[in-house]
Scaffold this active site. Structure first.
Site, PDB file in Angstrom:
ATOM      1  N   LYS A   9       7.450 131.085 -46.463  1.00  0.00           N
ATOM      2  CA  LYS A   9       6.487 130.266 -47.210  1.00  0.00           C
ATOM      3  C   LYS A   9       5.320 129.823 -46.315  1.00  0.00           C
ATOM      4  O   LYS A   9       5.396 129.919 -45.085  1.00  0.00           O
ATOM      5  CB  LYS A   9       7.224 129.061 -47.811  1.00  0.00           C
ATOM      6  CG  LYS A   9       8.260 129.442 -48.880  1.00  0.00           C
ATOM      7  CD  LYS A   9       8.832 128.196 -49.537  1.00  0.00           C
ATOM      8  CE  LYS A   9       9.833 128.548 -50.630  1.00  0.00           C
ATOM      9  NZ  LYS A   9      10.344 127.338 -51.319  1.00  0.00           N
ATOM     10  N   TYR A  49       7.425 131.424 -60.286  1.00  0.00           N
ATOM     11  CA  TYR A  49       8.285 130.248 -60.428  1.00  0.00           C
ATOM     12  C   TYR A  49       8.388 129.778 -61.885  1.00  0.00           C
ATOM     13  O   TYR A  49       8.706 128.612 -62.124  1.00  0.00           O
ATOM     14  CB  TYR A  49       7.780 129.117 -59.533  1.00  0.00           C
ATOM     15  CG  TYR A  49       8.215 129.257 -58.083  1.00  0.00           C
ATOM     16  CD1 TYR A  49       9.567 129.178 -57.729  1.00  0.00           C
ATOM     17  CD2 TYR A  49       7.299 129.448 -57.055  1.00  0.00           C
ATOM     18  CE1 TYR A  49       9.984 129.296 -56.409  1.00  0.00           C
ATOM     19  CE2 TYR A  49       7.710 129.569 -55.726  1.00  0.00           C
ATOM     20  CZ  TYR A  49       9.053 129.489 -55.420  1.00  0.00           C
ATOM     21  OH  TYR A  49       9.472 129.602 -54.107  1.00  0.00           O
ATOM     22  N   PHE A  57       8.297 118.998 -60.509  1.00  0.00           N
ATOM     23  CA  PHE A  57       7.643 119.413 -59.268  1.00  0.00           C
ATOM     24  C   PHE A  57       6.931 120.769 -59.388  1.00  0.00           C
ATOM     25  O   PHE A  57       6.415 121.282 -58.395  1.00  0.00           O
ATOM     26  CB  PHE A  57       8.657 119.461 -58.119  1.00  0.00           C
ATOM     27  CG  PHE A  57       9.839 120.367 -58.347  1.00  0.00           C
ATOM     28  CD1 PHE A  57       9.744 121.733 -58.140  1.00  0.00           C
ATOM     29  CD2 PHE A  57      11.055 119.843 -58.763  1.00  0.00           C
ATOM     30  CE1 PHE A  57      10.832 122.573 -58.355  1.00  0.00           C
ATOM     31  CE2 PHE A  57      12.157 120.673 -58.989  1.00  0.00           C
ATOM     32  CZ  PHE A  57      12.037 122.049 -58.777  1.00  0.00           C
ATOM     33  N   ARG A  85      21.072 133.670 -48.456  1.00  0.00           N
ATOM     34  CA  ARG A  85      21.171 132.259 -48.901  1.00  0.00           C
ATOM     35  C   ARG A  85      21.888 131.423 -47.836  1.00  0.00           C
ATOM     36  O   ARG A  85      21.503 130.288 -47.568  1.00  0.00           O
ATOM     37  CB  ARG A  85      21.925 132.167 -50.238  1.00  0.00           C
ATOM     38  CG  ARG A  85      21.249 132.829 -51.412  1.00  0.00           C
ATOM     39  CD  ARG A  85      20.025 132.136 -51.914  1.00  0.00           C
ATOM     40  NE  ARG A  85      20.266 130.766 -52.351  1.00  0.00           N
ATOM     41  CZ  ARG A  85      19.325 129.974 -52.870  1.00  0.00           C
ATOM     42  NH1 ARG A  85      18.079 130.419 -53.015  1.00  0.00           N
ATOM     43  NH2 ARG A  85      19.590 128.740 -53.228  1.00  0.00           N
ATOM     44  N   THR A  91      18.372 123.698 -50.024  1.00  0.00           N
ATOM     45  CA  THR A  91      16.970 123.540 -50.444  1.00  0.00           C
ATOM     46  C   THR A  91      16.281 122.411 -49.689  1.00  0.00           C
ATOM     47  O   THR A  91      15.151 122.547 -49.230  1.00  0.00           O
ATOM     48  CB  THR A  91      16.924 123.244 -51.966  1.00  0.00           C
ATOM     49  OG1 THR A  91      17.690 124.236 -52.653  1.00  0.00           O
ATOM     50  CG2 THR A  91      15.494 123.245 -52.476  1.00  0.00           C
ATOM     51  N   ARG A 102      16.264 126.667 -42.652  1.00  0.00           N
ATOM     52  CA  ARG A 102      15.612 125.448 -43.149  1.00  0.00           C
ATOM     53  C   ARG A 102      15.870 124.259 -42.231  1.00  0.00           C
ATOM     54  O   ARG A 102      14.990 123.414 -42.034  1.00  0.00           O
ATOM     55  CB  ARG A 102      16.046 125.169 -44.595  1.00  0.00           C
ATOM     56  CG  ARG A 102      15.303 126.079 -45.583  1.00  0.00           C
ATOM     57  CD  ARG A 102      15.885 126.015 -46.959  1.00  0.00           C
ATOM     58  NE  ARG A 102      14.997 126.602 -47.970  1.00  0.00           N
ATOM     59  CZ  ARG A 102      15.389 126.912 -49.194  1.00  0.00           C
ATOM     60  NH1 ARG A 102      16.644 126.705 -49.569  1.00  0.00           N
ATOM     61  NH2 ARG A 102      14.534 127.433 -50.054  1.00  0.00           N
ATOM     62  N   ASN A 112       9.730 124.120 -47.476  1.00  0.00           N
ATOM     63  CA  ASN A 112      11.061 124.401 -46.922  1.00  0.00           C
ATOM     64  C   ASN A 112      11.215 125.818 -46.357  1.00  0.00           C
ATOM     65  O   ASN A 112      12.287 126.409 -46.396  1.00  0.00           O
ATOM     66  CB  ASN A 112      12.161 124.048 -47.936  1.00  0.00           C
ATOM     67  CG  ASN A 112      12.066 124.851 -49.208  1.00  0.00           C
ATOM     68  OD1 ASN A 112      11.191 125.686 -49.354  1.00  0.00           O
ATOM     69  ND2 ASN A 112      12.980 124.607 -50.120  1.00  0.00           N
ATOM     70  N   HIS A 115      12.038 131.294 -49.174  1.00  0.00           N
ATOM     71  CA  HIS A 115      12.620 131.502 -50.497  1.00  0.00           C
ATOM     72  C   HIS A 115      13.610 132.654 -50.386  1.00  0.00           C
ATOM     73  O   HIS A 115      13.378 133.590 -49.615  1.00  0.00           O
ATOM     74  CB  HIS A 115      11.528 131.887 -51.514  1.00  0.00           C
ATOM     75  CG  HIS A 115      12.096 132.468 -52.782  1.00  0.00           C
ATOM     76  ND1 HIS A 115      12.531 131.679 -53.818  1.00  0.00           N
ATOM     77  CD2 HIS A 115      12.357 133.762 -53.143  1.00  0.00           C
ATOM     78  CE1 HIS A 115      13.026 132.464 -54.781  1.00  0.00           C
ATOM     79  NE2 HIS A 115      12.928 133.735 -54.385  1.00  0.00           N
ATOM     80  N   GLU A 126      12.732 140.021 -58.786  1.00  0.00           N
ATOM     81  CA  GLU A 126      11.762 139.502 -57.805  1.00  0.00           C
ATOM     82  C   GLU A 126      11.229 140.624 -56.912  1.00  0.00           C
ATOM     83  O   GLU A 126      10.060 140.627 -56.535  1.00  0.00           O
ATOM     84  CB  GLU A 126      12.411 138.388 -56.970  1.00  0.00           C
ATOM     85  CG  GLU A 126      12.688 137.146 -57.809  1.00  0.00           C
ATOM     86  CD  GLU A 126      13.373 136.015 -57.032  1.00  0.00           C
ATOM     87  OE1 GLU A 126      13.683 136.194 -55.836  1.00  0.00           O
ATOM     88  OE2 GLU A 126      13.598 134.955 -57.639  1.00  0.00           O
TER      89      GLU A 126
END
Ligand code: GDP
Length: 137
Positions: A9, A49, A57, A85, A91, A102, A112, A115, A126
């Protein structure tokens, strides 16, 4: 063999930790099958998203994801989706386990660092969202 989508990100790209994050994947048996740096516009980020459209948010999330360049990758390997993951951590970086991406590189629940697809079905969608068949090697 599974494939999953990973995004570094804008916060992590700005910090200059692309290489350090990719190293986490490669050191843990995930291969980079596709990779590109890009800048999302509000339309593309909003579409990506869309599942979060009703969340309070959503606006902040779209704004953040368009705030600078990102790096999008297809990761491949055994149980790539769940492995990614695990490597990412929770998160909220404050809740992320020690040694996760993270915990080490993220500042807040919105900024964070990464993704990662959260199911094999989402991973397939995706990957298609960002890459053509020819770009995944
Ligand atoms: P993930 O799968 O761990 O990325 O988490 P989610 O799918 O639940 O949320 C998607 C993304 O929305 C997260 O990675 C965060 O960037 C963002 N997000 C989630 N919860 C919040 C929140 O409470 N506030 C803000 N500003 N962003 C959030």
């Amino acid at each position: 063999m599974e494939q999953t989508l990973s995004i570094i990100k804008p916060d992590a790209v700005k910090k200059g930790v692309i290489g350090k994050i990719v190293d986490r994947f490669e050191s843990n048996g995930l291969r980079v099958a596709a990779m590109k740096k890009m800048q999302l516009d509000a339309n593309k980020a909003g579409e990506f998203y869309a599942v979060h459209k009703e969340r309070p948010f959503y606006g902040e999330l779209v704004q953040f994801m368009t705030s600078g360049p990102i790096v999008v990758m297809v990761l491949e390997g055994e149980e790539a989706m769940s492995k990614n993951r695990d490597l990412m951590g929770a998160t909220n970086p404050k809740e992320a386990a020690k040694g996760t991406i993270r915990a080490d590189f993220a500042d807040s629940i919105d900024a964070n660092a990464v993704h990662g697809s959260d199911s094999l079905e989402n991973a397939a969608n995706e990957i298609k969202f960002f890459f053509s068949k020819e770009e995944v090697i």
